[in-house]
Enzyme design. Structure first.
Site, short mmCIF file in Angstrom:
data_model
loop_
_atom_site.label_atom_id
_atom_site.label_comp_id
_atom_site.label_asym_id
_atom_site.label_seq_id
_atom_site.Cartn_x
_atom_site.Cartn_y
_atom_site.Cartn_z
N SER A 116 0.87 -1.06 -0.09
CA SER A 116 0.16 0.00 0.07
C SER A 116 0.90 1.35 -0.03
CB SER A 116 -1.08 0.10 1.23
OG SER A 116 -0.34 -0.13 2.41
N ASP A 337 -3.75 6.19 11.62
CA ASP A 337 -2.98 5.56 10.56
C ASP A 337 -1.56 6.42 10.55
OD1 ASP A 337 -1.72 4.75 8.23
OD2 ASP A 337 -3.34 4.90 7.10
N HIS A 340 0.66 5.16 6.53
CA HIS A 340 0.62 5.82 5.02
C HIS A 340 0.63 7.29 5.16
CE1 HIS A 340 -1.55 1.81 5.10
NE2 HIS A 340 -0.76 1.52 4.05
#
Length: 360
Positions: A116, A337, A340
């Protein structure tokens, strides 16, 4: 002390000694490129500065951004993180020119291969190019394994091949087996004009988020093994695949580098729990927690590969950006998060560095 722990400690010590005696990290890649007349400075050592011309695009005008990266759409109140530009100490980083990029790669195929974080960088590049040629005709395909964005006026296609480990996971009677010496999926990577590889993010996952049930190293199948050692073995298999399958006169190869996380505030000398509410980068020329062992593994493997591979050594400059994660503003992504990155944001700099590596 367990044998697995001893193996891990030994690997880290060997890699550390190797780095000290061979003076690698990003420098060895830059020196290799410099000797071919392509680079005269270390792009990856520098500082973050405010640039009022940033960001390079608006998330609301880019059709390729996933909700998990669209921090402004999902309520992030601050905007200063959008205004930071990377300034190398020893040279100027050229401004990204999307139209020039497309002209240089006219009719070519570019593929990001990885997890990702590759998705993060792929979407960033698609947005940067779209902003440069907003009226160009594009086609956009999202699938589980291979996705693509094509700028039809230029015949340039950006592919994304999702594979968290680079090596294969095969479903067998016992379950999902991570095969450290197999890359059958590499058939899909052939015929590209540029390949940008990435891995590490998923190698440490355990429990329900672990992507495999067993790991196979040669003829030995086990329930688990030291994750850093597994990464080293898997990346060595990847390097062998590159040497056997990539013609460097036709295909440029990059390794994206290790993207850091910011889940533990004490790693950057803070009393805060994680990246949530962080709004400014770190200053200085070092990161308190130092270089992660996974980055040392990448450096070690790249010194042994025969095919020219350019390391986009994004680790240190990304370590400084504790402010650039989605944190709590990540669409339907649960929790905070700190793995990312928001778009627009830090991955735009990764692509700016990719562009610099191609033109300098």
């Amino acid at each position: 002390m367990s044998s697995l722990l001893l193996q891990s400690i030994t690997l880290v010590i060997v890699i550390s000694l190797f780095l000290q005696t061979e003076t690698v990290k990003a420098e060895f890649v830059v020196k290799n490129v410099s000797s071919r007349g392509k680079m005269s400075c270390n792009l990856f050592q520098g500082k973050w500065v405010i640039d009022t011309s940033f960001p390079l695009y608006q998330s609301s005008s880019c059709p390729f951004i996933d909700p998990e990266f669209d921090c402004q759409k999902y309520g992030r109140p601050d905007k200063e993180y959008l205004k930071y530009a990377w300034k190398p100490d020893s040279c100027n980083l050229p401004r990204f020119d999307g139209k020039d990029f497309l002209k240089r790669w006219l009719g070519k195929k570019i593929m990001f291969v990885g997890d990702s974080l590759s998705l993060n960088m792929w979407e960033s590049l698609a947005c940067m190019l779209h902003s440069s040629v907003p009226n160009a005709t594009t086609s956009f395909t999202r699938k589980e394994a291979i996705s693509s964005v094509t700028f039809q006026d230029y015949g340039v296609t950006l592919f994304l091949y999702r594979t968290p480990y680079l090596v294969d996971i095969v479903r067998e009677n016992i379950g999902r087996v991570l095969k450290l010496d197999s890359i059958q999926q590499g058939e899909a990577w052939k015929g590209m004009d540029m390949l940008i590889f990435n891995s590490w993010h998923w190698w440490t996952h355990k429990g329900k988020s672990q992507g495999w049930d067993y790991v196979q190293d040669g003829s030995k199948v086990s329930k688990d093994m030291d994750r850093l050692m597994a990464f080293y073995k898997g990346l060595t298999t990847w390097a062998r695949w590159v040497d056997q399958n990539v013609d460097s006169s036709k295909t440029k190869v990059f390794f994206q580098g290790i993207s850091p996380t910011h889940y533990i505030g004490k790693e950057w000398g803070s009393s805060t729990r994680n990246c949530n509410s962080e709004q400014v980068p770190l200053s200085g020329s070092t990161y308190p927690a130092g270089l992660p062992a996974s980055a040392m593994v990448v450096n070690k493997v790249l010194t042994r590969i025969k095919t020219p591979v350019y390391l986009l050594d994004i680790t240190f400059l990304s370590q400084l950006r504790k402010d650039a994660h989605p944190s709590a503003y990540s669409g339907e992504h649960p929790g905070v998060d700190c793995s990312h990155w928001c778009l627009p944001g830090l991955p735009d700099t990764w692509n700016q560095l990719l562009y610099a590596a191609l033109i300098m």
